[in-house]
Each structure stands twice: as structure tokens, then as C-alpha cells.
Design a protein around this motif. Structure first.
Motif, short mmCIF file in Angstrom:
data_model
loop_
_atom_site.label_atom_id
_atom_site.label_comp_id
_atom_site.label_asym_id
_atom_site.label_seq_id
_atom_site.Cartn_x
_atom_site.Cartn_y
_atom_site.Cartn_z
N UNK A 59 0.86 -1.19 0.00
CA UNK A 59 0.00 0.00 0.00
C UNK A 59 0.89 1.23 0.00
N UNK A 60 0.64 2.12 -0.95
CA UNK A 60 1.43 3.34 -1.06
C UNK A 60 0.59 4.52 -0.58
N UNK A 61 1.19 5.36 0.22
CA UNK A 61 0.52 6.57 0.67
C UNK A 61 1.26 7.78 0.14
N UNK A 62 0.50 8.76 -0.34
CA UNK A 62 1.13 10.00 -0.80
C UNK A 62 1.87 10.65 0.37
N UNK A 63 3.10 11.11 0.15
CA UNK A 63 3.86 11.69 1.26
C UNK A 63 3.16 12.84 1.97
N UNK A 64 2.30 13.54 1.24
CA UNK A 64 1.60 14.68 1.85
C UNK A 64 0.17 14.34 2.25
N UNK A 65 -0.19 13.04 2.29
CA UNK A 65 -1.58 12.64 2.49
C UNK A 65 -2.13 12.98 3.86
N UNK A 66 -1.25 13.22 4.83
CA UNK A 66 -1.75 13.53 6.17
C UNK A 66 -2.24 14.97 6.29
N UNK A 82 -7.15 19.42 -11.82
CA UNK A 82 -7.75 20.75 -11.90
C UNK A 82 -9.01 20.85 -11.04
N UNK A 83 -9.66 19.70 -10.80
CA UNK A 83 -10.88 19.68 -9.97
C UNK A 83 -10.55 19.59 -8.49
N UNK A 84 -9.27 19.65 -8.13
CA UNK A 84 -8.87 19.62 -6.74
C UNK A 84 -8.82 18.23 -6.14
N UNK A 85 -8.86 17.19 -6.98
CA UNK A 85 -8.85 15.81 -6.50
C UNK A 85 -7.40 15.33 -6.38
N UNK A 86 -7.10 14.62 -5.29
CA UNK A 86 -5.75 14.14 -5.04
C UNK A 86 -5.79 12.69 -4.56
N UNK A 87 -4.91 11.86 -5.13
CA UNK A 87 -4.79 10.48 -4.67
C UNK A 87 -3.98 10.44 -3.38
N UNK A 88 -4.53 9.80 -2.35
CA UNK A 88 -3.83 9.73 -1.07
C UNK A 88 -3.35 8.32 -0.75
N UNK A 89 -3.96 7.31 -1.37
CA UNK A 89 -3.55 5.93 -1.16
C UNK A 89 -3.68 5.16 -2.46
N UNK A 90 -2.83 4.16 -2.66
CA UNK A 90 -2.95 3.24 -3.79
C UNK A 90 -2.77 1.82 -3.27
N UNK A 91 -3.75 0.95 -3.59
CA UNK A 91 -3.73 -0.43 -3.12
C UNK A 91 -3.68 -1.35 -4.33
N UNK A 92 -2.52 -1.98 -4.62
CA UNK A 92 -2.43 -2.88 -5.78
C UNK A 92 -2.92 -4.28 -5.44
N UNK A 93 -3.63 -4.89 -6.38
CA UNK A 93 -4.10 -6.27 -6.25
C UNK A 93 -3.59 -7.06 -7.44
N UNK A 94 -2.95 -8.20 -7.18
CA UNK A 94 -2.44 -9.07 -8.23
C UNK A 94 -3.10 -10.44 -8.13
N UNK A 95 -3.09 -11.15 -9.26
CA UNK A 95 -3.60 -12.52 -9.31
C UNK A 95 -4.99 -12.61 -8.70
N UNK A 96 -5.85 -11.68 -9.09
CA UNK A 96 -7.22 -11.66 -8.59
C UNK A 96 -8.00 -12.83 -9.20
N UNK A 97 -8.70 -13.59 -8.37
CA UNK A 97 -9.43 -14.75 -8.87
C UNK A 97 -10.78 -14.85 -8.20
#
Length: 528
Positions: free
Chosen positions: A30-37, A65-80
Motif C-alpha cells: 500500500x502506497x501513501x502519498x507523502x503529503x496525504x496527512x 484541476x478539480x482539486x482531487x488528489x490520490x492519497x492511497x494506492x492499493x495494488x491487487x495481483x492474481x485476482x481470482x
């Protein structure tokens, strides 16, 4: 990397929890944006979304431009998901196989939404389960939209998002024999935060209405090939100029949902195939081509038509040929209504031609509140395939709708509910026979529609088609049912032109198709 086992859950970093229903997967870091806090207004743009593929890269400038920012990214592999006895599509409703993502709730003046990015390039938006339940209640139980007010749904210290997992048999495309899942065995779930516009609530408006009033005012302009890509001037064409030109017929372009004249009719500006383009139409009408830019989300087609009619000369009827796309056809029908013209204080226009291109005359199931996220998904994917100058104006409106429904606000969207088959007003409109026929006051009514089936090798469109088709249960162009363009209650259009599969067109591509432009060339006579 932790394993998400079927019908189990796993705790992850940053307060993230995944729960499975019928799904197994390997969970990446899980990756968190460094400025997400920080509050979302302080989060740096493009910290996590920038490496998510071409589809997201096209959306990224609009999202930021709409002020939206990604704060977390959760990768999923080998989904079944469990295999079915006969293969094919599973769990399109998400009732059986899904992943639930639980995350910390946003600050009180913020909203959150999840953007799912699949390995084949498909993107889907997900709102939290509380907001989704509200949408279903409104659609299924007839809950009054106005009763919700403009206050957003708040989910407390935690929000949960349900991500349906769909399996589609790839069928050996390109020599590969594996099935692809969720339209890929790998996906990334991006948690996106955005500020809630306090200014909208302060004036008692939902976000989309506030945005449309500021960014998408009604406008009526003379259109040329050179000016089609321009933002219409605030004053537009004057009533005096319209009166000067009113001795001969006008061609009026009326766009559809989320769109503008410059994005909705861009296909007419691409010459080719020996078929009429915008330059030829402008010549045929001796410069009398009008573009009607109007608000499509928070006001209904009657309001749009009333605005248009009040710009017409009051001392004489004008002759109009209406070339409409999608929801614009509903506006065109109201422009042709003598009662509405009388209420506007102008002579009833002489509508010689009313051409419906992909118009939801019978409504579209994607306009039901519980399907708005699917409608958003379809337009997000379709417009990310178009040239940037065409896609951006529409994507901006789509993103504003994302922000509103993500906060659980489903009121103030009369432009969408005007296309909902469950709205009694849709049935009533198609039961009215005025002006001597179901076509209203229009002299000749034509229709162009499409029954779209994606090519086998186009995995992204196959994925999108697999999501949408079960909702319709009949032919469609990914947004509007094929038959509903020309048969809607008592409103019938004879001899429609149906662009057939396998080379049919999607909802946003009609005017780029040479067969469609050939029909328009037959049906639009010019200033005669």
C-alpha cells in the motif's frame, strides 16, 4: 506480500482493510502519498496516479484541476473468483464476488472516492457503500430527491467501498488462453480525496448545479469549422443578428449529456470518406449554423428549450433544422412544442427537420440514480479514447458529477433524471401527441442509432460492454438502447438508420462515422 484469501479479510498499512466475498488476490504494498496527512488542499498533485497507464494519464489533468488528489494506492495481483460451470461473465452486480476496501474517513469538509484501474486500461469509479445504498433507495423506493437536501453523507471515522469483480472469458484472443478478470488479473485501487465546495452549499445548490452555472452557461452562437473548438462568447449571437438571418432556415446543433458543442460535434469537423462535414453544412446553410450550448445535468430539457426559444425573434417564426445528439434530442422535442413557444412569447418555430442521433427518447437505465456510477464509468472510458481537445470539456463535467455523488448528494440533477425510464415524466412525455402527431410540430423526424458490439481484440471495450450490456438486456450503443431512440411509447420515428455491428459505433462517435454523415447529407437540405 499479504494474501487476501476468499471470504476473509486482511489488515494493511495506513488503516486500510480489505475484505473478500468470493475473491482471492495477492495484495501489493500500500502506497501513501507523502503529503496525504495534510488537508486535501495541501496534498501535492500527481504523487500516485501518474504511473497508472494511458487512460489515467488522459484524465489526470482534469482530475487535478478539480482539486482531487490520490492519497492511497492499493495494488491487487492474481485476482481470482470461483469458476462458473459455463464460463462467461460473473457477478456483474457485485452481489456475489467483490472486494470491500475500508479506509479512514475524510475530514469534515472533504469527500472520498475510489478509482479502480485495471490492467487492460479500464477505469471505474466507486462511491462508498452508504452513498450507494442511498442511490438504490431513491431509485427503487421512490424516495423524494428533494428530501436529501444538499448536505453530504458523512461516514464517520471509516468509509467502505465495494469493488465488484467481474470475470470474462478472454477466449484465446491473441493466442492467450487465460481468462481475464475484472478485465485483468491485476488492478490498482486509488483512494482519491477532494474538497467539498462550501460555496455551493452556501447558496443552497448541489455542487454540479453550482459548477454548471459558473462554467457551462447557456449560449447560442454561430458556428464555423474554425470556431467549433472555441468556448462560446458570453453574449453569443444577438437577437438582431438572428432576425437578419431569419429569412432562410437555420441548422441548429444540440449536444448531449456532459458535452458541449465543441466536444459533441467535433466529428463533423473531420472531413473524410467523401461525406458531408461541417464545412459543407455551413456552406449549405449559407452560414446559418447555430450551436446551442446548454446545461445538461442540473436543469431539465424544458428549461433548456425555454432558454433557446426566448432568444428567437418575436416578430416572425424562424425555420429550424435540429441536428441533435443524445439528450439534446429531448431538448429538440421541447423546442418543437407549440405550448412552450407560446409560454416563451415567441411564434412557434417551423421545425422542418428534427434528427435524433442516439437520443434516449425512451430513457436509459444508466440515468437511474443507482446506475449513475456506471454512466460515469462509460463516459470516463469513452472520452479518454478521444483527442484531448474533445475529451477535456466532457471529462470536466463527468468529474464534477463524480464529486457530487461521492458525497451522497443525489438531488439537483434534473437533467439526468429526465432520462430515467423510472421517472413518470418520461412516460408522460412519450404519451403526448401534440401538433397533429407524435413528432410534435416538427415536419420530418429522423433517427440514427447503433447496436454496438466490440471487436474481439479490443479488450477495453469488451470489458466496458460486458459491464453495461446486462443492464440493458437489449441492443445499445453503451449509453442508450438501440430501439429506444426511435420507439418510445407513442413517440415513433419511422425508417430509422441503425448502424449495425460488427462495425457499429459507440455513443460518442456517431459524427465521425462516414455512414452517419452520409445520412445527414441526405436529410439536411440547407438554406432552401
Amino acid at each position: 506480500m499479504p494474501e487476501l484469501e476468499r471470504d476473509n479479510e486482511v489488515e494493511l498499512a495506513y488503516g486500510v482493510r480489505l475484505r473478500s466475498s468470493g475473491v482471492s488476490a495477492t495484495v501489493g504494498d500500500v502506497r501513501q502519498a507523502p503529503t496525504a496527512t495534510r488537508p486535501v488542499r495541501g496534498v501535492v498533485a500527481d504523487e500516485l496516479l501518474g504511473d497508472s497507464g494511458d487512460a489515467v494519464a488522459r484524465l489526470l489533468p482534469v482530475v487535478e484541476a478539480a482539486g482531487m488528489r490520490t492519497v492511497l494506492a492499493v495494488p491487487l495481483d492474481d485476482v481470482q473468483v470461483p469458476p462458473t460451470p459455463f464460463g462467461g461473465v460473473r457477478a456483474l452486480t457485485g452481489e456475489e464476488n467483490y472486494v470491500e476496501l475500508s479506509v479512514p474517513g475524510p475530514d469534515p469538509d472533504e469527500g472520498q472516492v475510489v478509482l479502480e484501474v485495471d490492467e487492460v486500461g479500464l477505469v471505474r469509479w466507486h462511491i462508498d457503500v452508504e452513498a450507494a445504498a442511498t442511490a438504490v433507495a431513491i431509485a427503487d423506493n421512490g424516495t423524494a430527491l428533494a428530501a436529501r437536501g444538499v448536505a453530504p453523507v458523512r461516514a464517520g471515522i471509516e468509509q467502505t467501498f465495494r469493488i465488484p469483480i467481474v470475470q470474462l472469458d478472454q477466449g484465446g484472443v491473441g493466442g492467450q488462453q487465460r481468462g481475464f478478470l475484472g478485465f485483468g488479473v491485476r488492478k490498482v485501487l486509488h483512494l482519491i480525496r477532494f474538497p467539498i465546495e462550501a460555496a455551493a452549499a452556501a447558496v443552497g445548490k448541489a455542487v454540479v448545479g453550482w459548477w454548471e452555472d459558473r462554467r457551462r452557461p447557456h449560449a447560442l452562437s454561430l458556428v464555423t469549422p474554425e470556431s467549433l473548438g472555441d468556448v462560446p462568447p458570453p453574449d453569443g449571437v444577438s437577437a438582431a443578428r438572428l432576425a437578419e438571418l431569419a429569412d432562410k432556415p437555420f441548422l441548429v446543433l444540440v449536444h448531449g449529456t456532459f458535452s458541449t458543442i465543441r466536444s459533441g460535434f467535433a466529428g463533423l469537423n473531420r472531413s473524410g470518406g467523401g461525406q458531408p462535414d461541417l464545412a459543407e453544412l455551413v456552406a449549405r446553410y449559407e452560414g446559418r449554423v447555430l450551436g446551442f450550448d446548454h446545461q445538461t445535468l442540473h436543469v431539465d430539457p424544458t428549461t433548456n428549450a425555454d432558454w433557446f426559444l426566448r432568444r428567437l425573434p418575436t416578430d416572425r417564426p424562424v425555420t429550424l433544422d435540429l441536428l441533435t445528439h443524445s439528450r439534446g434530442g429531448l431538448v429538440g422535442r421541447r423546442i418543437a412544442d407549440p405550448a412552450l413557444a407560446a409560454a416563451a412569447g415567441v411564434p412557434t418555430p417551423d421545425v422542418r427537420r428534427l434528427i435524433h442521433v442516439g437520443t434516449p427518447n425512451g430513457g436509459t437505465v444508466l440515468a437511474s440514480p443507482k446506475r449513475w456510477t456506471t454512466l460515469i464509468d462509460v463516459f470516463t472510458n469513452l472520452f479518454s479514447m478521444l483527442p484531448e481537445e474533445v475529451a477535456t470539456p466532457t471529462a470536466e463535467a463527468v468529474i464534477e458529477l463524480v464529486k457530487q455523488v461521492a458525497t451522497g448528494v443525489f438531488n439537483g440533477l434534473a437533467g439526468l433524471t429526465a432520462m430515467d425510464p423510472g421517472n413518470p415524466a418520461v412516460t408522460a412525455a412519450n404519451a403526448q401527441v401534440f401538433g397533429g402527431g407524435a413528432s410534435g410540430a416538427a415536419g420530418a423526424v429522423r433517427a440514427i442509432t447503433s447496436d454496438f458490439t466490440p471487436a474481439a481484440e479490443d479488450l477495453r471495450l469488451r470489458a466496458l460492454n460486458a459491464i453495461v450490456d446486462p443492464f440493458f438486456g437489449t441492443g445499445n450503443d453503451l449509453v442508450v438502447p438501440t430501439q429506444g431512440v426511435f420507439e418510445a411509447g407513442d413517440y415513433r420515428v419511422t425508417d430509422p438508420f441503425v448502424v449495425q455491428s460488427p462495425s457499429a459505433v459507440v455513443h460518442t462517435a456517431f459524427f465521425s462515422d462516414v455512414r452517419v454523415r452520409a445520412k445527414l447529407g441526405e436529410w439536411l437540405p440547407g438554406a432552401v
